[in-house]
Structure formats: structure tokens, C-alpha cells
Motif scaffolding. Structure first.
Motif: not given
Length: 82
Positions: A21-31, A37-51, A79-82
Motif C-alpha cells: 500500500s502507498i497509504l500511510n498508517p493514518t490513511q489506512l486506519t481512516l479507510l 454496509s448498504r444501510d442508508a443511515d450507515q452510508i450517510m454516517d460514513t459519508l459525514k465521517n469522510m468530509i 449540504s445538498k447531499v447531507l
């Protein structure tokens, strides 16, 4: 891209979390933390954590190519997505 590697190079995703991997340990932890899962609420929570990481990469890439980051524009779009 921040590290100078082209995006979506063939085979990138096959080894992104492996020993080569070309990612550093912090990036690997974030990833790993962004797995969901495919649960809509979990997807939105994950998206918010990626911002914060998205905004950081956006800032870095804008500086590299010497363009305005247009943070208000990015916030409006997110804000239109979230």
C-alpha cells in the motif's frame, strides 16, 4: 494524488490495503473506519465521517494546481447531499 500518484491506476484497489500500500498508517486506519454496509443511515454516517478528509485533500490539490478552493461552494454542494 496528494503523494504524487495518479488516481485509479490499474491494480490500485487490488493492493490498496495490502503490504504494498502507498497509504500511510493514518490513511489506512481512516479507510478501515469508513467501511459500511448498504444501510442508508450507515452510508450517510460514513459519508459525514469522510468530509474532513475530503476537504483536506481538496485544499491540498487546489494549492498544488494553484486554484481557489471555493470552500463555500464545496459546503453548499455537501449540504445538498447531507
Amino acid at each position: 494524488m496528494e503523494q504524487g500518484f495518479p488516481p485509479n491506476h490499474p491494480g490500485d484497489w487490488a493492493r490498496i490495503e495490502g503490504e504494498r500500500s502507498i497509504l500511510n498508517p493514518t490513511q489506512l486506519t481512516l479507510l478501515e473506519s469508513w467501511e459500511c454496509s448498504r444501510d442508508a443511515d450507515q452510508i450517510m454516517d460514513t459519508l459525514k465521517n469522510m468530509i474532513p478528509e475530503f476537504k483536506g485533500v481538496h485544499q491540498t490539490l487546489a494549492e498544488i494546481v494553484e486554484v481557489d478552493t471555493q470552500t463555500e461552494w464545496v459546503d453548499t454542494i455537501l449540504s445538498k447531499v447531507l
